[in-house]
Design a protein around this motif. Sequence first.
Motif, short mmCIF file in Angstrom:
data_model
loop_
_atom_site.label_atom_id
_atom_site.label_comp_id
_atom_site.label_asym_id
_atom_site.label_seq_id
_atom_site.Cartn_x
_atom_site.Cartn_y
_atom_site.Cartn_z
N UNK A 1 1.91 -2.85 10.37
CA UNK A 1 2.16 -1.69 9.52
C UNK A 1 2.03 -2.01 8.04
N UNK A 2 2.11 -3.30 7.68
CA UNK A 2 2.02 -3.70 6.28
C UNK A 2 0.59 -3.94 5.81
N UNK A 3 -0.38 -3.84 6.72
CA UNK A 3 -1.76 -4.14 6.35
C UNK A 3 -2.38 -3.06 5.47
N UNK A 4 -1.93 -1.83 5.62
CA UNK A 4 -2.53 -0.76 4.84
C UNK A 4 -3.75 -0.16 5.49
N UNK A 5 -3.83 -0.21 6.84
CA UNK A 5 -4.95 0.41 7.53
C UNK A 5 -4.93 1.92 7.29
N UNK A 6 -6.11 2.49 7.13
CA UNK A 6 -6.21 3.90 6.80
C UNK A 6 -5.63 4.80 7.89
N UNK A 7 -5.82 4.40 9.15
CA UNK A 7 -5.35 5.22 10.27
C UNK A 7 -4.59 4.33 11.25
N UNK A 8 -3.28 4.24 11.03
CA UNK A 8 -2.43 3.37 11.85
C UNK A 8 -1.31 4.19 12.45
N UNK A 9 -1.08 4.01 13.76
CA UNK A 9 0.04 4.66 14.45
C UNK A 9 0.82 3.61 15.23
N UNK A 10 2.12 3.78 15.30
CA UNK A 10 2.97 2.85 16.07
C UNK A 10 3.87 3.65 17.00
N UNK A 11 3.92 3.24 18.25
CA UNK A 11 4.80 3.84 19.24
C UNK A 11 5.83 2.80 19.64
N UNK A 12 7.09 3.02 19.29
CA UNK A 12 8.16 2.10 19.65
C UNK A 12 8.73 2.49 21.00
N UNK A 13 8.74 1.55 21.92
CA UNK A 13 9.20 1.79 23.27
C UNK A 13 10.53 1.10 23.53
N UNK A 14 11.35 1.65 24.41
CA UNK A 14 12.55 0.91 24.84
C UNK A 14 12.15 -0.21 25.78
#
Length: 342
Positions: A301-314
Amino acid sequence: MSIGRDTIEVLVSAQWEKVLGALPGSIDDNFFELGGDSFKAARVASGLRMALGKEVPLHEMFDRPSVRTQAEFLRSQDTEGARGLVTMKADGGGAPLVLLPGGGGSLVGLGAFAGRGFDRPVYGLRAPGLCSGEVPVGSVGELSAHFADVLSAAAIPRRVHLAGYCFGGVFAYHLAEVLTGLGWEVLSVTLLDSSLAAPDLPHEEIVGQRLAQLMAGAGMDEPVEGPLTPDTLFARFQESGHDLLEEDAEAFQRRLNVYASLWRIVVDYRPQPVGIPVLLYSLPDRLDPQPPSAPVVSDWSELGCARFQQVDLPELDTALTAHPPVLEGVEKWLQESEGTAC
């Protein structure tokens, strides 16, 4: 969960699932006891022939009715699938998905991505070093160059998605940069619980940790007499009857060397932001508690990619790469990335 301990067994079990409608319960299940017949055996042989580009005689399906024995035959034929690109699923309307190997260098655990839930061809890449005479690569640049050569030599469209689990996500991310520079269109990169936080450890310590993990995974609580080495653990596995893919200690040592070399690649890798859509599936224990090796960024998330999504799972009861909601989510993401989602 996918069945298979290496790339070839994953490929065979994927063909079984396609023909029988379900994965076998183990690599020793009998194809014909699970509902197979001569017609279905012919379909499996045809699928393996298409995937590997090698002749697979139908009688071998009868003589070797388990995933284990069919894979043994395919390895004995020195198949290209064991050495480079494997076709895990040949059909589908979407752009191909290329899977990168995890820490073991093979596609173990990724067989579910070749299931019916994915409307696209699915290919897998295998890291060099697992076969006799091969040498593990020493940098992410060398690894990506190798993978780019394998893909460029294959007759697949140059418009693809890339994905990888654990270390494989790191390799998929860098390969996306390399392929883009070669004129390929990389539609998306999927990172499956991939971390940049690989502690800087010497080769021997990485191998030692892996040996301890294998021992714990096999439920071996009793200590090994003397130092824990690949030879002593291999002998212990054989004596106790625990299943190992390798037939000899030399092959077991090669797998450990590949694991350590891929670990070192992640330690030395310094990623750069890309303009390609990137999706990260993250479990609670994804980030190693030890300090990351890269001093510039500690996470994607710190890279600065133009189109980045993160899904946090349990925390999951099943493996991430076999979890149905994750598989469904990845296919939806792939469709959205190529503009084909309904």
